[in-house]
Design a protein around this motif. Structure first.
Motif, short mmCIF file in Angstrom:
data_model
loop_
_atom_site.label_atom_id
_atom_site.label_comp_id
_atom_site.label_asym_id
_atom_site.label_seq_id
_atom_site.Cartn_x
_atom_site.Cartn_y
_atom_site.Cartn_z
N PRO A 178 0.80 -1.23 0.00
CA PRO A 178 0.00 0.00 0.00
C PRO A 178 0.83 1.28 0.00
O PRO A 178 0.41 2.29 -0.57
CB PRO A 178 -0.84 -0.12 1.27
CG PRO A 178 -0.20 -1.19 2.09
CD PRO A 178 0.43 -2.12 1.12
N ALA A 179 2.00 1.27 0.61
CA ALA A 179 2.86 2.45 0.59
C ALA A 179 3.36 2.73 -0.82
O ALA A 179 3.45 3.88 -1.26
CB ALA A 179 4.04 2.26 1.55
N MET A 180 3.68 1.67 -1.53
CA MET A 180 4.11 1.79 -2.92
C MET A 180 2.99 2.34 -3.79
O MET A 180 3.20 3.24 -4.62
CB MET A 180 4.55 0.41 -3.41
CG MET A 180 5.01 0.34 -4.84
SD MET A 180 5.49 -1.36 -5.29
CE MET A 180 3.89 -2.17 -5.33
N ARG A 181 1.78 1.82 -3.60
CA ARG A 181 0.64 2.28 -4.39
C ARG A 181 0.26 3.72 -4.06
O ARG A 181 -0.14 4.49 -4.95
CB ARG A 181 -0.56 1.36 -4.16
CG ARG A 181 -0.36 -0.09 -4.58
CD ARG A 181 0.04 -0.21 -6.03
NE ARG A 181 0.02 -1.61 -6.48
CZ ARG A 181 0.84 -2.13 -7.35
NH1 ARG A 181 1.80 -1.38 -7.89
NH2 ARG A 181 0.74 -3.39 -7.72
N ALA A 182 0.40 4.11 -2.81
CA ALA A 182 0.09 5.50 -2.43
C ALA A 182 1.05 6.46 -3.12
O ALA A 182 0.64 7.52 -3.62
CB ALA A 182 0.17 5.65 -0.92
N ALA A 183 2.32 6.10 -3.15
CA ALA A 183 3.31 6.95 -3.81
C ALA A 183 3.02 7.06 -5.31
O ALA A 183 3.07 8.16 -5.89
CB ALA A 183 4.71 6.38 -3.59
#
Length: 482
Positions: A178-183
């Motif tokens: 999710p951190a990757m997708r948020a970025a």
């Protein structure tokens, strides 16, 4: 430059130390650093499935010790930052139930594939590519809640802090993807850190996961093309010699250590055309992404069944051997049982714990078949015709036959005059596996899970490595994952 680090697994060595390495390097360059940590906010995670307070305190303790070794100012915040409406969405989406793992994989929220993230963690923990979703109902719901929590929180932090880039580990699991997708959603560069070719190196992947086949393959080729042409072939070849001798990064991945040199199956028949199939665990690749799906088989087991059925019609001249991967013992018992149900007069199965030598089978085989296993490229290096039936990092390097259909695969396998392909691709791959990565400046590894950052071993005073391992296993048992 302003950089943000998201590191929920401070208990993991050397992944946390790798974050510290990158933090210190950025501070040395005069950059501003924000660190987002987990202080027990996650309902579950890949290192603490039942939210055991003992493990949480150990993780937090290591986090504080590590940050205390940093020279310079680090803004440290707990990662959780949620709005009320986001909490409502999390509650709603995490209350769903699923009949199959494929249903979970389909779940998305505004383009965020939290279902794939959840499935990846569940499959890896259960070591089952098709886990029982009813059995793991509570774990699934907790993973979804944790994944969405991270997605919304990191999005909120990125919008507030406006960093130039974000760092995270691996990118595959429920509370990391999710951190990757948020970025990506906000157009912010993300860098995923992972281990390098040796324990003294790490590697960075910009705006892609380490598992991305196209990007990783290009990196493999680029490293070769930029290498010294007078030494690169020798270095590439040394990778395969090291593998055969058991010179691997971690002894637990020395899969042939219990095999007997020179030992072949009792029924090996040199008068026949001997085809050796080497499979690998389905769970390792089934929740990464669609590009890892097999091109024309539903699964490795289904593919092996079709191959054996077709080749059984040629029993007068062909023998087929399946070497089940050594790590597929107890953890993949259901898969092994299904493989054992495949029967044919010219088909032989070698069990995971068998002393029969993988390398001896390769040496004497007429054809080698793999789906995802690295044995395929090792066989290509040893100048064997290799038929590759899956997608992986060495598929497009030119040393394997890559059929597009079952029929084409059979044609390759029955062609007794099929030559081995040129092994330059194997050397390219071997060179990469020996050389890729960036040397550490501040971290010094003693072994894969042990080392010192700035000369200090970061330890959780309330738990030893051994006791911590025991607690993690207990928590997985309590969650029904083992």
């Amino acid at each position: 430059m302003k950089v943000l680090f998201y590191e929920p697994f401070a208990i993991n060595i050397p992944h946390f130390e790798r974050s510290l390495e990158l933090i210190q390097r950025h501070l040395d360059d005069g950059d501003e650093v924000v660190f987002l940590s987990c202080n027990g906010e996650l309902a579950t995670c890949d290192v603490n499935w039942s939210h055991n307070n003992f493990i949480c305190k150990s993780c937090i303790s290591r986090q504080k010790q590590g940050l205390g070794l940093i020279e310079g100012t680090v803004k440290n915040f707990p990662f959780e930052l949620l709005h009320k409406e986001q909490k409502d969405i999390i509650k709603q989406l995490s209350s769903k139930t699923f009949d199959t793992i494929d249903q979970i994989k389909e779940e998305e929220y505004e383009g965020f594939d939290f279902g794939f993230a959840t499935a990846s963690s569940l499959i890896s923990a259960s070591r089952n590519a098709n886990p029982n979703t009813q059995k793991y109902k509570q774990v699934i719901q907790q993973l979804i809640a944790a994944s969405l929590n991270v997605y919304f929180s990191i999005t909120n932090y990125l919008e507030r802090e406006k960093p130039d880039r974000i760092y995270l580990f691996n990118g595959r699991f429920a509370v990391l993807r999710p951190a990757m997708r948020a970025a990506s959603k906000l157009g912010i560069d993300f860098y995923i850190h992972e281990i390098g070719a040796t324990i003294q190196k790490y590697n960075l992947y910009k705006n892609t996961m380490p598992h991305d086949i196209k990007t990783r393959t290009q990196s493999i080729i680029d490293l070769w093309e930029n290498a010294d042409p007078t030494t690169r072939a020798q270095i590439g070849a040394s990778f395969y010699e090291d593998q055969m001798k058991g010179k691997v990064m971690d002894p637990k991945y020395h899969h042939v250590k219990n095999q007997e040199d020179g030992l072949l199956p009792d029924n090996w028949d040199t008068s026949k055309h001997n085809i050796c199939i080497f499979n690998s665990s389905e769970d390792e690749f089934s929740a990464i992404g669609d590009e890892w799906r097999l091109p024309f088989y539903d699964s490795q087991t289904a593919g092996i069944q079709q191959l054996v059925t077709t080749l059984s019609k040629h029993a007068d001249k062909v023998n087929v051997y399946l070497r089940i991967h050594p790590n597929m013992g107890k953890m993949n018992g259901d898969t092994v049982e299904r493989l054992l149900q495949i029967k044919a007069i010219n088909f032989c199965v070698i069990l995971p714990d068998s002393a029969i030598s993988t390398y001896e089978m390769v040496r004497h085989s007429d054809k080698v078949v793999t789906f995802l296993s690295s044995v395929g490229i090792e066989a290509a290096f040893r100048e064997k015709p290799v038929v590759l039936l899956g997608n992986n990092f060495y598929r497009s390097l030119g040393s394997t036959y890559n059929p597009d259909t079952h029929g084409e695969a059979i044609q390759f396998l029955l062609d007794e005059n099929l030559p081995a392909l040129e092994k330059t691709g194997a050397l390219i791959y071997g060179y990469y596996r020996k050389m890729f990565g960036i040397p550490y400046q501040y971290y010094e590894a003693e072994r894969l899970g042990k080392g010192k950052f700035k000369g200090t071993a970061i330890e959780a005073p309330i738990v030893s490595d051994a006791l911590g391992t025991v607690f993690k296993k207990i928590e997985k048992i309590r969650s029904g994952l083992k």
